[in-house]
Design a protein around this motif. Structure first.
Motif, PDB file in Angstrom:
ATOM      1  N   PHE A   1      -1.154  -0.843  -4.643  1.00  0.00           N
ATOM      2  CA  PHE A   1      -2.572  -0.798  -4.650  1.00  0.00           C
ATOM      3  C   PHE A   1      -3.127   0.380  -4.055  1.00  0.00           C
ATOM      4  O   PHE A   1      -2.183   0.961  -3.467  1.00  0.00           O
ATOM      5  CB  PHE A   1      -2.886  -2.166  -3.590  1.00  0.00           C
ATOM      6  CG  PHE A   1      -3.048  -2.999  -4.090  1.00  0.00           C
ATOM      7  CD1 PHE A   1      -3.463  -4.092  -5.364  1.00  0.00           C
ATOM      8  CD2 PHE A   1      -1.500  -4.333  -3.808  1.00  0.00           C
ATOM      9  CE1 PHE A   1      -2.973  -5.206  -5.424  1.00  0.00           C
ATOM     10  CE2 PHE A   1      -0.964  -5.274  -4.417  1.00  0.00           C
ATOM     11  CZ  PHE A   1      -1.880  -5.527  -5.316  1.00  0.00           C
ATOM     12  N   LYS A   2      -4.499   0.817  -3.923  1.00  0.00           N
ATOM     13  CA  LYS A   2      -4.671   1.731  -3.762  1.00  0.00           C
ATOM     14  C   LYS A   2      -5.347   2.250  -2.171  1.00  0.00           C
ATOM     15  O   LYS A   2      -5.362   2.994  -1.347  1.00  0.00           O
ATOM     16  CB  LYS A   2      -6.423   2.006  -4.391  1.00  0.00           C
ATOM     17  CG  LYS A   2      -6.416   3.591  -4.467  1.00  0.00           C
ATOM     18  CD  LYS A   2      -7.185   3.904  -5.412  1.00  0.00           C
ATOM     19  CE  LYS A   2      -6.927   4.706  -6.945  1.00  0.00           C
ATOM     20  NZ  LYS A   2      -8.856   4.851  -7.047  1.00  0.00           N
ATOM     21  N   THR A   3      -5.860   0.762  -2.154  1.00  0.00           N
ATOM     22  CA  THR A   3      -6.156   0.507  -0.060  1.00  0.00           C
ATOM     23  C   THR A   3      -5.410  -0.711   0.579  1.00  0.00           C
ATOM     24  O   THR A   3      -4.850  -1.685  -0.257  1.00  0.00           O
ATOM     25  CB  THR A   3      -7.916   0.288  -0.425  1.00  0.00           C
ATOM     26  OG1 THR A   3      -8.387  -0.970  -0.810  1.00  0.00           O
ATOM     27  CG2 THR A   3      -8.395   1.282  -0.317  1.00  0.00           C
ATOM     28  N   ARG A   4      -5.263  -0.671   1.790  1.00  0.00           N
ATOM     29  CA  ARG A   4      -4.430  -1.976   2.072  1.00  0.00           C
ATOM     30  C   ARG A   4      -5.789  -3.143   1.846  1.00  0.00           C
ATOM     31  O   ARG A   4      -4.638  -4.384   1.601  1.00  0.00           O
ATOM     32  CB  ARG A   4      -4.333  -1.580   3.420  1.00  0.00           C
ATOM     33  CG  ARG A   4      -3.168  -0.639   3.443  1.00  0.00           C
ATOM     34  CD  ARG A   4      -2.778  -0.624   5.844  1.00  0.00           C
ATOM     35  NE  ARG A   4      -2.913  -2.110   5.953  1.00  0.00           N
ATOM     36  CZ  ARG A   4      -2.929  -2.369   6.765  1.00  0.00           C
ATOM     37  NH1 ARG A   4      -2.973  -1.455   7.774  1.00  0.00           N
ATOM     38  NH2 ARG A   4      -2.565  -3.242   8.155  1.00  0.00           N
ATOM     39  N   ARG A  63       1.810   6.056   3.295  1.00  0.00           N
ATOM     40  CA  ARG A  63       1.805   6.509   2.013  1.00  0.00           C
ATOM     41  C   ARG A  63       2.072   7.838   1.913  1.00  0.00           C
ATOM     42  O   ARG A  63       1.485   8.187   2.640  1.00  0.00           O
ATOM     43  CB  ARG A  63       0.173   6.080   1.911  1.00  0.00           C
ATOM     44  CG  ARG A  63      -0.440   6.098  -0.225  1.00  0.00           C
ATOM     45  CD  ARG A  63      -1.007   5.218  -0.444  1.00  0.00           C
ATOM     46  NE  ARG A  63      -2.041   5.854  -1.198  1.00  0.00           N
ATOM     47  CZ  ARG A  63      -1.996   4.531  -1.817  1.00  0.00           C
ATOM     48  NH1 ARG A  63      -1.655   3.463  -1.767  1.00  0.00           N
ATOM     49  NH2 ARG A  63      -2.230   4.901  -3.680  1.00  0.00           N
ATOM     50  N   GLN A  78      -0.239  -6.153 -11.498  1.00  0.00           N
ATOM     51  CA  GLN A  78      -0.731  -4.775 -11.793  1.00  0.00           C
ATOM     52  C   GLN A  78      -1.305  -4.419 -13.332  1.00  0.00           C
ATOM     53  O   GLN A  78      -1.165  -4.685 -13.639  1.00  0.00           O
ATOM     54  CB  GLN A  78      -0.103  -3.214 -11.416  1.00  0.00           C
ATOM     55  CG  GLN A  78      -0.313  -2.483 -10.227  1.00  0.00           C
ATOM     56  CD  GLN A  78       0.733  -1.499 -10.112  1.00  0.00           C
ATOM     57  OE1 GLN A  78       1.271  -1.270 -10.786  1.00  0.00           O
ATOM     58  NE2 GLN A  78       0.779  -1.046  -9.393  1.00  0.00           N
ATOM     59  N   TRP A 100       0.645  -1.309  -0.179  1.00  0.00           N
ATOM     60  CA  TRP A 100      -0.121   0.248   0.239  1.00  0.00           C
ATOM     61  C   TRP A 100       0.357   0.914  -0.083  1.00  0.00           C
ATOM     62  O   TRP A 100       0.852   1.981  -0.660  1.00  0.00           O
ATOM     63  CB  TRP A 100      -1.393   0.180   1.440  1.00  0.00           C
ATOM     64  CG  TRP A 100      -1.809   1.279   1.807  1.00  0.00           C
ATOM     65  CD1 TRP A 100      -2.644   1.345   0.815  1.00  0.00           C
ATOM     66  CD2 TRP A 100      -1.953   1.942   2.792  1.00  0.00           C
ATOM     67  NE1 TRP A 100      -2.978   2.894   1.603  1.00  0.00           N
ATOM     68  CE2 TRP A 100      -2.081   3.112   2.481  1.00  0.00           C
ATOM     69  CE3 TRP A 100      -0.208   1.976   3.539  1.00  0.00           C
ATOM     70  CZ2 TRP A 100      -2.251   4.098   3.287  1.00  0.00           C
ATOM     71  CZ3 TRP A 100      -0.512   3.045   4.359  1.00  0.00           C
ATOM     72  CH2 TRP A 100      -0.797   4.350   4.002  1.00  0.00           C
ATOM     73  N   ARG A 103       2.036   2.258  -3.280  1.00  0.00           N
ATOM     74  CA  ARG A 103       1.427   2.375  -4.428  1.00  0.00           C
ATOM     75  C   ARG A 103       1.245   1.743  -5.096  1.00  0.00           C
ATOM     76  O   ARG A 103       1.604   1.456  -6.344  1.00  0.00           O
ATOM     77  CB  ARG A 103       1.632   3.867  -4.466  1.00  0.00           C
ATOM     78  CG  ARG A 103       1.363   5.071  -3.803  1.00  0.00           C
ATOM     79  CD  ARG A 103       1.948   6.543  -4.571  1.00  0.00           C
ATOM     80  NE  ARG A 103       1.665   7.190  -3.350  1.00  0.00           N
ATOM     81  CZ  ARG A 103       0.107   7.873  -3.631  1.00  0.00           C
ATOM     82  NH1 ARG A 103      -0.826   7.867  -4.471  1.00  0.00           N
ATOM     83  NH2 ARG A 103      -0.012   8.676  -3.028  1.00  0.00           N
TER      84      ARG A 103
END
Length: 128
Positions: A16-19, A70, A54, A11, A14
């Motif tokens: 992934f957008k969220t954990r 982040r 990704q 996370w 970056r």
């Protein structure tokens, strides 16, 4: 910083957008840590190889630094270094997708009822 959980590091880097999304990918077996499936709570170490999907691409990165916060994209890129093979493979696959997209002809209009039936008949034949 001594240790960071894998989901937090992904996370923070970056990927992934969220954990939560990072956790789902790890639990789904999509993320590999040093060549093996990992658990969400796995502690990340500097020098480890992580394979992360990704979109259409699969990144193979080496962990350079640890962070559980982040930050902006330039700081996030400092957390990892992509392997040369991974960068080359991603570029080759992107070029292949681009060439495939150019070769495909897009229809000028939507298919009418007769054309839709022909398409469905063709698809059924392919399944058999």
């Amino acid at each position: 910083m001594d240790s960071v959980r894998l989901d937090k590091w992904l996370w923070a880097a970056r990927f992934f957008k969220t954990r939560g999304l990072a956790k789902k990918a790890i639990e789904g077996g999509k993320v590999h840590y040093n060549g093996a499936r990992a658990k969400t709570s796995k502690n990340v170490e500097v020098g480890a190889l992580i394979r992360v999907p990704q979109g259409w691409d699969v990144w193979e990165v080496e962990v350079v630094a640890l962070s559980d916060q982040r930050r902006g994209a330039p700081q996030a890129r400092e957390l990892y270094r992509e392997t040369a093979e991974s960068a080359e493979r991603r570029a080759r696959e992107a070029e292949g997708r681009r060439l495939t997209q150019q070769a495909m002809q897009h229809p000028l209009k939507r298919p009418d009822k007769k054309q839709r039936r022909e398409i469905q008949r063709f698809q059924r034949q392919q399944d058999e």
